[in-house]
Design a protein around this motif. Structure first.
Motif, short mmCIF file in Angstrom:
data_model
loop_
_atom_site.label_atom_id
_atom_site.label_comp_id
_atom_site.label_asym_id
_atom_site.label_seq_id
_atom_site.Cartn_x
_atom_site.Cartn_y
_atom_site.Cartn_z
N ALA A 103 0.96 -1.24 -0.15
CA ALA A 103 -0.03 0.02 0.04
C ALA A 103 1.02 1.30 -0.07
CB ALA A 103 -1.08 -0.07 1.21
N ILE A 104 0.44 2.31 -0.73
CA ILE A 104 1.21 3.73 -0.77
C ILE A 104 0.13 4.46 -0.43
CG2 ILE A 104 2.24 5.22 -2.30
CD1 ILE A 104 3.03 2.71 -4.15
N HIS A 105 0.43 5.37 0.50
CA HIS A 105 -0.38 6.46 1.17
C HIS A 105 0.40 7.84 0.64
CE1 HIS A 105 -2.75 3.65 3.38
NE2 HIS A 105 -1.61 2.96 3.57
N ARG A 106 -0.38 8.80 0.17
CA ARG A 106 0.29 10.14 -0.13
C ARG A 106 -0.24 10.87 0.92
NH1 ARG A 106 0.21 12.51 -5.89
NH2 ARG A 106 1.86 13.44 -4.67
N PHE A 107 1.10 11.82 0.97
CA PHE A 107 0.99 12.89 2.21
C PHE A 107 1.65 14.00 1.33
CE2 PHE A 107 0.84 9.01 4.45
CZ PHE A 107 -0.26 9.22 5.55
N PRO A 108 0.93 14.82 0.54
CA PRO A 108 1.69 15.58 -0.25
C PRO A 108 1.92 16.90 0.37
CG PRO A 108 -0.81 15.62 -0.78
CD PRO A 108 -0.28 14.63 0.35
N ILE A 109 3.16 17.11 1.12
CA ILE A 109 3.30 18.21 1.95
C ILE A 109 3.90 19.53 1.37
CG2 ILE A 109 3.82 16.68 4.09
CD1 ILE A 109 6.87 17.33 3.52
N GLY A 110 4.60 19.31 0.25
CA GLY A 110 5.27 20.28 -0.71
C GLY A 110 6.28 21.13 -0.12
N THR A 111 6.24 21.58 1.15
CA THR A 111 7.37 22.13 2.01
C THR A 111 7.11 21.74 3.42
OG1 THR A 111 8.29 24.23 2.51
CG2 THR A 111 5.85 24.38 2.30
N LEU A 112 8.31 21.80 4.18
CA LEU A 112 8.35 21.54 5.42
C LEU A 112 7.75 22.67 6.53
CD1 LEU A 112 11.55 19.75 6.01
CD2 LEU A 112 9.49 18.61 6.10
N ARG A 113 7.57 23.87 5.75
CA ARG A 113 7.04 24.89 6.57
C ARG A 113 5.68 25.31 5.88
NH1 ARG A 113 12.27 28.53 6.01
NH2 ARG A 113 12.46 27.05 4.31
N ARG A 152 -2.37 13.54 9.83
CA ARG A 152 -2.93 12.21 9.07
C ARG A 152 -1.87 11.22 9.25
NH1 ARG A 152 -4.44 11.04 4.16
NH2 ARG A 152 -2.79 12.23 3.14
N PHE A 153 -0.51 11.72 8.96
CA PHE A 153 0.44 10.48 9.21
C PHE A 153 0.52 9.90 10.40
CE2 PHE A 153 5.20 9.50 8.99
CZ PHE A 153 4.95 8.45 7.88
N VAL A 154 0.54 10.52 11.56
CA VAL A 154 0.24 9.98 12.83
C VAL A 154 -0.71 9.42 12.88
CG1 VAL A 154 0.20 10.69 15.26
CG2 VAL A 154 2.01 12.05 13.89
N GLN A 155 -1.83 9.53 12.60
CA GLN A 155 -3.13 8.75 12.65
C GLN A 155 -2.86 7.25 11.90
OE1 GLN A 155 -5.82 9.16 14.52
NE2 GLN A 155 -6.25 7.10 13.91
N LEU A 156 -2.26 7.47 10.79
CA LEU A 156 -2.07 6.26 9.74
C LEU A 156 -1.08 5.18 10.83
CD1 LEU A 156 -2.18 4.53 7.16
CD2 LEU A 156 -0.06 5.81 6.60
N LEU A 157 -0.06 5.94 11.42
CA LEU A 157 1.03 5.09 12.14
C LEU A 157 0.44 4.42 13.28
CD1 LEU A 157 3.91 7.60 12.18
CD2 LEU A 157 3.99 5.54 10.58
#
Length: 160
Positions: free
Chosen positions: A88-98, A108-113
């Motif tokens: 499975a591949i989950h997208r988290f399109p952040i673009g930038t860190l800021r 969303r990422f923390v929730q997936l983990l």
């Protein structure tokens, strides 16, 4: 022939093998659930780090490791190789860190983990190191691995 009470018969799920000295070694296979590993990658294009990650995925035994991929940036040619493996591949399109989007994607990422009960987060590149390691710690993941595979010069001074 009677069994020797000092040496009981091995359980039925045991494997016995002969050692070099003619002794029998008994190994008991215990059914363990696979370790849940998440690879956090910046993109799925063809590059050194990206190829290293997908080749590692291809070498893993799915009976021992259940792999998931978190993608932060651009999709690419390597998606098909992960999909062939059923990963499975989950997208988290952040673009930038800021930015606000990074914060919402981080939640969303923390929730997936947490939902997937990930045991190990392995981050493979610059942005994934920062984003994935922080999220992994916030989610309470047991092991977080960050990898540095770039030159001494970072493209973004904020990452230094």
């Amino acid at each position: 022939m009677q069994s020797d009470p000092a040496c009981p018969d091995p359980p039925e799920d045991a494997l016995s093998t002969e050692t070099q000295r003619g002794r029998t070694r008994i190994e008991i296979e215990s059914p363990r659930p696979p370790v849940r590993v998440l690879f956090c990658v910046d993109n799925l294009g063809i590059g050194g780090t990206e190829l290293n990650a997908v080749r590692t995925a291809e070498a893993l035994d799915p009976a021992r490791v259940r792999l998931t991929v978190a993608l932060l940036g651009a999709d690419g040619e390597l998606r098909a190789r992960y999909e062939r493996l059923g990963i499975a591949i989950h997208r988290f399109p952040i673009g930038t860190l800021r930015g606000r989007r990074t914060l919402s994607e981080g939640r969303r990422f923390v929730q997936l983990l947490r939902t997937e009960r990930i045991d190990v987060v392995h981050c493979h590149d610059m942005y994934s190191n920062v984003f994935g390691s922080v999220a992994g710690r916030l989610a309470g993941v047991g092991a977080v691995i960050v990898s540095r595979r770039w030159s001494n010069t970072l493209p973004d001074p904020a990452l230094r």
